[in-house]
Design a protein around this motif. Structure first.
Motif, PDB file in Angstrom:
ATOM      1  N   THR A  77       4.135   7.369  11.242  1.00  0.00           N
ATOM      2  CA  THR A  77       4.384   6.874  12.593  1.00  0.00           C
ATOM      3  C   THR A  77       3.482   5.683  12.901  1.00  0.00           C
ATOM      4  O   THR A  77       3.891   4.739  13.591  1.00  0.00           O
ATOM      5  N   TYR A  78       2.274   5.701  12.362  1.00  0.00           N
ATOM      6  CA  TYR A  78       1.298   4.638  12.638  1.00  0.00           C
ATOM      7  C   TYR A  78       1.531   3.411  11.758  1.00  0.00           C
ATOM      8  O   TYR A  78       1.465   2.270  12.226  1.00  0.00           O
ATOM      9  N   TYR A  79       1.801   3.630  10.466  1.00  0.00           N
ATOM     10  CA  TYR A  79       1.859   2.520   9.517  1.00  0.00           C
ATOM     11  C   TYR A  79       3.255   2.222   8.962  1.00  0.00           C
ATOM     12  O   TYR A  79       3.451   1.201   8.308  1.00  0.00           O
ATOM     13  N   GLY A  80       4.207   3.122   9.197  1.00  0.00           N
ATOM     14  CA  GLY A  80       5.546   2.931   8.657  1.00  0.00           C
ATOM     15  C   GLY A  80       5.830   3.892   7.519  1.00  0.00           C
ATOM     16  O   GLY A  80       5.009   4.054   6.610  1.00  0.00           O
ATOM     17  N   PHE A  81       6.996   4.515   7.567  1.00  0.00           N
ATOM     18  CA  PHE A  81       7.330   5.533   6.564  1.00  0.00           C
ATOM     19  C   PHE A  81       7.687   4.921   5.212  1.00  0.00           C
ATOM     20  O   PHE A  81       7.754   5.634   4.211  1.00  0.00           O
ATOM     21  N   ALA A 138      11.660  16.387  -6.461  1.00  0.00           N
ATOM     22  CA  ALA A 138      12.712  15.691  -5.714  1.00  0.00           C
ATOM     23  C   ALA A 138      12.977  16.330  -4.355  1.00  0.00           C
ATOM     24  O   ALA A 138      13.774  15.809  -3.570  1.00  0.00           O
ATOM     25  N   ASN A 139      12.326  17.461  -4.062  1.00  0.00           N
ATOM     26  CA  ASN A 139      12.504  18.121  -2.766  1.00  0.00           C
ATOM     27  C   ASN A 139      11.124  18.452  -2.196  1.00  0.00           C
ATOM     28  O   ASN A 139      10.723  19.610  -2.115  1.00  0.00           O
ATOM     29  N   MET A 140      10.394  17.402  -1.811  1.00  0.00           N
ATOM     30  CA  MET A 140       9.037  17.604  -1.324  1.00  0.00           C
ATOM     31  C   MET A 140       8.995  18.320   0.017  1.00  0.00           C
ATOM     32  O   MET A 140       8.008  18.977   0.344  1.00  0.00           O
ATOM     33  N   ASN A 141      10.052  18.214   0.784  1.00  0.00           N
ATOM     34  CA  ASN A 141      10.082  18.928   2.056  1.00  0.00           C
ATOM     35  C   ASN A 141       9.935  20.431   1.831  1.00  0.00           C
ATOM     36  O   ASN A 141       9.135  21.101   2.486  1.00  0.00           O
ATOM     37  N   LYS A 142      10.676  20.963   0.855  1.00  0.00           N
ATOM     38  CA  LYS A 142      10.581  22.387   0.545  1.00  0.00           C
ATOM     39  C   LYS A 142       9.242  22.718  -0.106  1.00  0.00           C
ATOM     40  O   LYS A 142       8.655  23.770   0.152  1.00  0.00           O
ATOM     41  N   ARG A 143       8.757  21.832  -0.978  1.00  0.00           N
ATOM     42  CA  ARG A 143       7.463  22.070  -1.637  1.00  0.00           C
ATOM     43  C   ARG A 143       6.351  22.169  -0.593  1.00  0.00           C
ATOM     44  O   ARG A 143       5.481  23.028  -0.682  1.00  0.00           O
ATOM     45  N   GLN A 144       6.383  21.294   0.405  1.00  0.00           N
ATOM     46  CA  GLN A 144       5.352  21.337   1.431  1.00  0.00           C
ATOM     47  C   GLN A 144       5.434  22.614   2.257  1.00  0.00           C
ATOM     48  O   GLN A 144       4.405  23.186   2.622  1.00  0.00           O
ATOM     49  N   TRP A 145       6.632  23.067   2.534  1.00  0.00           N
ATOM     50  CA  TRP A 145       6.779  24.330   3.248  1.00  0.00           C
ATOM     51  C   TRP A 145       6.275  25.491   2.395  1.00  0.00           C
ATOM     52  O   TRP A 145       5.691  26.448   2.912  1.00  0.00           O
ATOM     53  N   GLY A 146       6.494  25.414   1.079  1.00  0.00           N
ATOM     54  CA  GLY A 146       5.973  26.453   0.193  1.00  0.00           C
ATOM     55  C   GLY A 146       4.457  26.488   0.206  1.00  0.00           C
ATOM     56  O   GLY A 146       3.844  27.564   0.276  1.00  0.00           O
ATOM     57  N   ASN A 197      -3.565  19.922   4.298  1.00  0.00           N
ATOM     58  CA  ASN A 197      -2.756  21.118   4.471  1.00  0.00           C
ATOM     59  C   ASN A 197      -1.745  20.896   5.593  1.00  0.00           C
ATOM     60  O   ASN A 197      -1.836  19.950   6.364  1.00  0.00           O
ATOM     61  N   GLY A 198      -0.781  21.801   5.672  1.00  0.00           N
ATOM     62  CA  GLY A 198       0.196  21.719   6.754  1.00  0.00           C
ATOM     63  C   GLY A 198       1.408  20.888   6.377  1.00  0.00           C
ATOM     64  O   GLY A 198       1.582  20.467   5.236  1.00  0.00           O
ATOM     65  N   ILE A 199       2.248  20.642   7.370  1.00  0.00           N
ATOM     66  CA  ILE A 199       3.537  19.982   7.132  1.00  0.00           C
ATOM     67  C   ILE A 199       3.737  18.773   8.039  1.00  0.00           C
ATOM     68  O   ILE A 199       4.861  18.320   8.223  1.00  0.00           O
ATOM     69  N   SER A 200       2.636  18.212   8.561  1.00  0.00           N
ATOM     70  CA  SER A 200       2.824  17.144   9.552  1.00  0.00           C
ATOM     71  C   SER A 200       1.981  15.894   9.330  1.00  0.00           C
ATOM     72  O   SER A 200       2.135  14.923  10.071  1.00  0.00           O
ATOM     73  N   SER A 201       1.091  15.858   8.335  1.00  0.00           N
ATOM     74  CA  SER A 201       0.214  14.691   8.198  1.00  0.00           C
ATOM     75  C   SER A 201       0.990  13.432   7.839  1.00  0.00           C
ATOM     76  O   SER A 201       0.676  12.335   8.322  1.00  0.00           O
ATOM     77  N   GLU A 202       2.014  13.564   6.995  1.00  0.00           N
ATOM     78  CA  GLU A 202       2.813  12.383   6.643  1.00  0.00           C
ATOM     79  C   GLU A 202       3.509  11.794   7.870  1.00  0.00           C
ATOM     80  O   GLU A 202       3.645  10.574   7.983  1.00  0.00           O
ATOM     81  N   THR A 230       0.824  -1.210   0.000  1.00  0.00           N
ATOM     82  CA  THR A 230       0.000   0.000   0.000  1.00  0.00           C
ATOM     83  C   THR A 230       0.861   1.265   0.000  1.00  0.00           C
ATOM     84  O   THR A 230       1.848   1.352   0.724  1.00  0.00           O
ATOM     85  N   ILE A 231       0.453   2.237  -0.802  1.00  0.00           N
ATOM     86  CA  ILE A 231       1.064   3.568  -0.811  1.00  0.00           C
ATOM     87  C   ILE A 231       0.076   4.545  -0.184  1.00  0.00           C
ATOM     88  O   ILE A 231      -1.117   4.545  -0.524  1.00  0.00           O
ATOM     89  N   PHE A 232       0.555   5.385   0.733  1.00  0.00           N
ATOM     90  CA  PHE A 232      -0.269   6.429   1.338  1.00  0.00           C
ATOM     91  C   PHE A 232       0.050   7.771   0.690  1.00  0.00           C
ATOM     92  O   PHE A 232       1.225   8.130   0.517  1.00  0.00           O
ATOM     93  N   LEU A 233      -1.013   8.518   0.368  1.00  0.00           N
ATOM     94  CA  LEU A 233      -0.861   9.865  -0.181  1.00  0.00           C
ATOM     95  C   LEU A 233      -1.789  10.785   0.592  1.00  0.00           C
ATOM     96  O   LEU A 233      -2.998  10.533   0.675  1.00  0.00           O
ATOM     97  N   SER A 234      -1.250  11.845   1.163  1.00  0.00           N
ATOM     98  CA  SER A 234      -2.047  12.791   1.943  1.00  0.00           C
ATOM     99  C   SER A 234      -2.182  14.111   1.195  1.00  0.00           C
ATOM    100  O   SER A 234      -1.176  14.692   0.782  1.00  0.00           O
TER     101      SER A 234
END
Length: 304
Positions: free
Chosen positions: A113-117, A176-184, A103-108, A96-100
């Motif tokens: 944490t619950y199902y595995g990164f 390739a830099n989703m961390n920055k995209r999410q902050w944007g 909004n925000g920067i913490s749902s992933e 299974t792949i999870f996609l959220s």
């Protein structure tokens, strides 16, 4: 392994948007909308409409045993994420792949944490102007889903989802830099959602020069200032990119926070200004615009 079964939890504006699109591209039996019994009865009685078209969805309760989902899309409000995470348990399999789309920067982080990164792909939903009123959802711009690993896109998991999205004609972009995209996107939400909610307007009010647009940009710049302390390093170039995204939205559309306040529901204020103010205290950075937005919108919510 191709993606076949898709489960969606949450039928707000985005859940309907993606569910309706997928319902036309894959067999009905392969698309499941997860909801509790009472919600399902309401959906079946009143119907769910997307741009005036009745959605043909298969509904399942969290308790039903189903074939594992290859893709699970979270499209709930952040306040409902905890319950949503538990509601998909019977849909989770080895691949299974999870996609959220939250909004925000913490749902992933919460889902991982619950199902595995190892099951997580990081995602930003942008460019859509979907509005939901009652059982009616409408939009002018479908937008795109941007996704990837937290860092990088060259993995089998990314390829599986990209191949599926190409097959079902879902607009997407790899980053390739989703961390920055999410902050944007977080920066955008902090400015747009809160400003439009406060002035009780629409996108048109912040697309033109004036006090509302100035407030929006000032709130966004406070996120830029904080981002360097968090190792993200947003710049004015990023600000201009997201302002261009806003400029393409329907001027008559409204962000989710404005829709929440119109419906007299508690909004995601804590997720936006609340997070900015908290990070400001953590790093010793002044955040007066977001402090004012938090105070004034909180006062509006107190009247509900």
């Amino acid at each position: 392994m191709k993606i076949k079964n898709v489960s969606i939890v949450g039928l707000g504006a985005l859940g309907i948007l993606y569910g309706h699109h997928l319902s036309k591209k894959i067999p009905k039996m392969n698309l499941r909308i997860i909801a509790d019994k009472d919600r399902i009865e309401k959906y079946q009685k009143n119907g769910i409409y997307c741009n005036g078209e009745l959605c043909d969805f298969q509904y399942v309760t969290p308790e039903e045993t189903v074939e594992s989902a290859d893709l699970i899309i979270f499209a709930v409000k952040f306040s409902g994420l905890h319950d949503a995470i538990k509601s998909v348990e019977k849909h989770v399999g080895d691949n299974t792949i999870f996609l959220s789309t939250l909004n925000g920067i913490s749902s992933e982080r919460e889902i991982g944490t619950y199902y595995g990164f190892d099951k997580i792909l990081y995602c930003v939903a942008q460019g859509m102007d979907a509005v939901k009123e009652g059982n009616q959802q409408s939009y002018d711009n479908f937008g795109i889903l941007c996704f990837g690993e937290k860092e990088g896109i060259d993995t089998p998991k990314v390829k599986r989802l990209a191949d599926f999205f190409q097959e079902v004609e879902m607009p997407f972009e790899l980053d390739a830099n989703m961390n920055k995209r999410q902050w944007g996107k977080f920066m955008l939400n902090v400015g747009v959602n809160q400003t439009v909610a406060l002035i009780e307007g629409d996108y048109g009010e912040i697309q033109k020069d004036g006090k509302a647009r100035d407030m929006m940009i000032s709130a966004m710049r406070e996120v830029i200032a904080l981002s360097s302390y968090e190792g993200i390093n947003l710049t004015e170039v990023d600000l201009q990119y997201w302002l261009e995204v806003v400029g393409k939205l329907s001027p008559h559309g409204k962000p989710s926070m404005r829709q929440d306040l119109e419906a007299k529901r508690k909004s995601e204020l804590g997720l936006f200004a609340g997070t900015v103010v908290e990070l400001g205290k953590k790093h010793g950075v002044h955040t007066p615009v977001n402090e004012e937005l938090h105070r004034r919108i909180h006062e509006m919510e107190q009247e509900f």
